[in-house]
Design an enzyme around this catalytic site. Structure first.
Site, PDB file in Angstrom:
ATOM      1  N   ASN A 155       0.138  -0.840   0.326  1.00  0.00           N
ATOM      2  CA  ASN A 155      -0.374   0.004   0.135  1.00  0.00           C
ATOM      3  C   ASN A 155       0.644   0.908  -0.082  1.00  0.00           C
ATOM      4  O   ASN A 155       1.147   1.674   0.861  1.00  0.00           O
ATOM      5  CB  ASN A 155      -0.292  -0.034   1.332  1.00  0.00           C
ATOM      6  CG  ASN A 155      -1.556   0.885   1.105  1.00  0.00           C
ATOM      7  OD1 ASN A 155      -2.162   1.959   0.685  1.00  0.00           O
ATOM      8  ND2 ASN A 155      -2.453   1.617   2.970  1.00  0.00           N
ATOM      9  N   LYS A 202      -0.042   4.115  -0.576  1.00  0.00           N
ATOM     10  CA  LYS A 202      -0.501   5.381   0.420  1.00  0.00           C
ATOM     11  C   LYS A 202      -0.865   6.892  -0.503  1.00  0.00           C
ATOM     12  O   LYS A 202       0.159   6.394  -1.761  1.00  0.00           O
ATOM     13  CB  LYS A 202      -0.144   5.951   2.071  1.00  0.00           C
ATOM     14  CG  LYS A 202       0.035   4.343   2.417  1.00  0.00           C
ATOM     15  CD  LYS A 202       0.433   4.500   4.745  1.00  0.00           C
ATOM     16  CE  LYS A 202       0.226   3.357   5.300  1.00  0.00           C
ATOM     17  NZ  LYS A 202      -0.124   3.733   6.608  1.00  0.00           N
ATOM     18  N   HIS A 228      -9.832   0.671   4.988  1.00  0.00           N
ATOM     19  CA  HIS A 228      -7.972   0.661   5.856  1.00  0.00           C
ATOM     20  C   HIS A 228      -8.588   2.288   6.873  1.00  0.00           C
ATOM     21  O   HIS A 228      -8.904   2.795   6.662  1.00  0.00           O
ATOM     22  CB  HIS A 228      -7.311   1.633   4.501  1.00  0.00           C
ATOM     23  CG  HIS A 228      -5.845   1.945   5.525  1.00  0.00           C
ATOM     24  ND1 HIS A 228      -5.363   2.791   6.144  1.00  0.00           N
ATOM     25  CD2 HIS A 228      -4.319   1.075   4.740  1.00  0.00           C
ATOM     26  CE1 HIS A 228      -4.065   2.300   6.460  1.00  0.00           C
ATOM     27  NE2 HIS A 228      -3.673   1.077   5.329  1.00  0.00           N
ATOM     28  N   GLU A 278      -7.420   4.676   8.032  1.00  0.00           N
ATOM     29  CA  GLU A 278      -6.636   5.921   7.877  1.00  0.00           C
ATOM     30  C   GLU A 278      -8.164   6.426   7.399  1.00  0.00           C
ATOM     31  O   GLU A 278      -8.447   7.680   7.616  1.00  0.00           O
ATOM     32  CB  GLU A 278      -5.912   6.179   7.024  1.00  0.00           C
ATOM     33  CG  GLU A 278      -4.295   6.041   7.332  1.00  0.00           C
ATOM     34  CD  GLU A 278      -2.992   5.209   6.876  1.00  0.00           C
ATOM     35  OE1 GLU A 278      -3.057   5.649   5.701  1.00  0.00           O
ATOM     36  OE2 GLU A 278      -1.932   5.219   7.381  1.00  0.00           O
ATOM     37  N   GLU A 331      -5.778  -5.410  11.390  1.00  0.00           N
ATOM     38  CA  GLU A 331      -3.769  -3.941  10.612  1.00  0.00           C
ATOM     39  C   GLU A 331      -4.710  -3.479  12.749  1.00  0.00           C
ATOM     40  O   GLU A 331      -5.513  -2.466  11.726  1.00  0.00           O
ATOM     41  CB  GLU A 331      -4.273  -3.126   9.719  1.00  0.00           C
ATOM     42  CG  GLU A 331      -4.015  -3.743   8.400  1.00  0.00           C
ATOM     43  CD  GLU A 331      -3.569  -3.210   7.908  1.00  0.00           C
ATOM     44  OE1 GLU A 331      -2.282  -3.373   6.928  1.00  0.00           O
ATOM     45  OE2 GLU A 331      -3.825  -1.910   7.153  1.00  0.00           O
ATOM     46  N   GLY A 371       1.643   2.262  10.640  1.00  0.00           N
ATOM     47  CA  GLY A 371       3.369   3.562  10.462  1.00  0.00           C
ATOM     48  C   GLY A 371       4.120   3.774  11.855  1.00  0.00           C
ATOM     49  O   GLY A 371       4.764   5.135  12.160  1.00  0.00           O
ATOM     50  N   SER A 379       3.349  -2.156  10.164  1.00  0.00           N
ATOM     51  CA  SER A 379       4.552  -2.226   9.902  1.00  0.00           C
ATOM     52  C   SER A 379       5.974  -3.794  10.055  1.00  0.00           C
ATOM     53  O   SER A 379       6.212  -3.509  10.809  1.00  0.00           O
ATOM     54  CB  SER A 379       4.941  -1.775  11.755  1.00  0.00           C
ATOM     55  OG  SER A 379       4.620  -0.634  11.865  1.00  0.00           O
ATOM     56  N   GLY A 400       2.751  -0.971   3.977  1.00  0.00           N
ATOM     57  CA  GLY A 400       3.009   0.208   3.744  1.00  0.00           C
ATOM     58  C   GLY A 400       4.441   0.362   3.955  1.00  0.00           C
ATOM     59  O   GLY A 400       4.710   0.110   2.887  1.00  0.00           O
TER      60      GLY A 400
HETATM   61  C1  PEP Z   1      -0.668  -0.347   6.073  1.00  0.00           C
HETATM   62  O1  PEP Z   1      -1.041   1.808   5.438  1.00  0.00           O
HETATM   63  O2  PEP Z   1      -1.370  -0.440   5.449  1.00  0.00           O
HETATM   64  C2  PEP Z   1       0.485  -0.144   6.625  1.00  0.00           C
HETATM   65  C3  PEP Z   1       0.240  -1.548   7.630  1.00  0.00           C
HETATM   66  O3  PEP Z   1       1.269   0.689   6.773  1.00  0.00           O
HETATM   67  P1  PEP Z   1       2.438  -0.176   7.480  1.00  0.00           P
HETATM   68  O4  PEP Z   1       3.173  -1.518   7.147  1.00  0.00           O
HETATM   69  O5  PEP Z   1       3.806   1.700   7.587  1.00  0.00           O
HETATM   70  O6  PEP Z   1       2.229  -0.272   8.887  1.00  0.00           O
END
Ligand code: PEP
Length: 255
Positions: free
Chosen positions: A9, A11, A95, A97, A167, A173, A212, A233
Site C-alpha cells: 500500500n 498510500k 483502511h 486511515e 491491521e 506506521g 509495520s 505500507g
Molecule cells: C498500511 O498502511 O496498511 C500499513 C500496514 O502500513 P505500515 O506497514 O507502514 O504500518
C-alpha cells in the site's frame, strides 16, 4: 491450501519519477511464484504503473473506490469499473486511515466492497482495533463487529471473492508490530467467527496481517497458521525490502 498474498500500500506517496524508480527496482527482484504480489499506488499513478508493470507477475490494486460501481455524476470519486479498466484486480476498502481520519463508517465500506465485487475486483477489507480499544480488552469485539457489518449485510459467501486484512491501528506506521502470537490470536478468532457461518468459506479466505511489517519480522508473522501474507505500507516503498517480504511469504508457506 491458501495461496499467500503480499500487497504494498503506497498510500499518498510518490511522484512520477519516484514511482518509476520503485517499479524499476521491483522488477529486479526475484519474486516467489507461489505468492500473489500486489502493488497499490495512488490513483494518479495507476495508469503509469500499469504500463510499467508490463508482463511482470505483479498485480495492480487501488487504495479505495467509490460506492457506485459504474461511472456516474460523483465528483472526485473513482468507480470500481474505472479501476478494472486500468487493469486493477484488487482494491482496499476500510483502511483505518480512511475510517479514522476521513470518518468512513461500516455502512459506507460495505457499499464500496459490494461495488468492487460487482465489477470483478477483489476487495481487501481492512479491520483492526485502536490502542485504546486493545487496552480496554475490546480487540475481538471491535474487529468482529467490523466483519459482521459486512457479513450481516451481504452474506458470508462474499468472502469467497475477497481478502481480509487484520491491521491493528496502533501498529500502522508506528514501527510497533504485533507479535506473531498476538496477530495469530486475532486471525484465528476471525477465521473461527467466519466458520460459525460457513466452514468452507473460513478455510479458504486469505487473512493478511498489516502493521509495520518489515523483512526482519515477516518470516515469523507469515509462519503463523492463520496468517496468509501481509498488507505492507512503509516498507513497500523500498523495492529490496518489499521483495524480501514477498520472498518470506513464499518460503515460509512452502516449508
Ligand atoms: C498500511 O498502511 O496498511 C500499513 C500496514 O502500513 P505500515 O506497514 O507502514 O504500518
Amino acid at each position: 491450501m491458501r495461496r499467500p498474498l503480499v500487497a504494498g500500500n503506497w498510500k499518498m506517496h510518490g511522484t512520477r519519477a519516484s514511482v518509476a524508480e520503485l517499479i524499476a527496482g521491483l522488477r529486479t527482484q526475484t519474486l516467489p511464484e507461489d505468492v500473489t504480489v500486489v502493488v497499490m499506488p495512488a490513483f494518479v499513478h495507476l495508469m503509469s504503473v500499469a504500463d510499467q508493470l508490463g508482463a511482470s507477475s505483479m498485480n495492480l490494486g487501488a487504495q479505495d473506490c467509490a460506492t457506485e460501481p459504474m461511472p456516474c455524476a460523483l465528483t472526485g470519486e473513482v468507480a470500481a469499473s474505472q479501476l478494472t479498466d486500468l487493469g486493477c484486480r484488487y482494491v482496499l476498502v476500510g483502511h483505518s486511515e480512511r475510517r479514522l481520519l476521513l470518518g468512513e463508517g461500516d455502512a459506507l465500506i460495505v457499499r464500496k466492497f459490494s461495488a468492487a465485487q460487482a465489477v470483478g475486483l477483489t476487495p481487501v477489507l481492512c479491520v483492526g482495533e485502536t490502542r485504546e480499544q486493545r487496552e480496554a480488552g475490546q480487540t475481538l469485539p471491535v474487529v468482529l463487529a467490523q466483519l459482521d457489518a459486512l457479513i450481516d449485510t451481504l452474506g458470508v459467501a462474499v468472502l469467497n471473492r475477497a481478502v481480509l486484512a487484520y491491521e491493528p491501528v496502533w501498529a500502522i506506521g508506528t514501527g510497533l508490530t504485533a507479535t506473531p502470537e498476538q496477530a495469530q490470536e486475532v486471525h484465528a478468532a476471525i477465521r473461527q467467527h467466519i466458520a460459525m457461518r460457513d466452514a468452507a468459506v473460513a478455510a479458504g479466505v486469505q487473512i493478511l496481517y498489516g502493521g509495520s511489517v518489515k523483512a526482519s519480522t515477516a518470516g515469523e508473522l507469515f509462519g503463523m497458521p492463520d496468517i496468509d501474507g501481509g498488507l505492507v505500507g512503509g516498507a513497500s516503498l523500498n523495492a529490496d525490502e518489499f521483495g524480501a517480504i514477498c520472498r518470506a511469504a513464499g518460503r515460509v508457506k512452502n516449508a
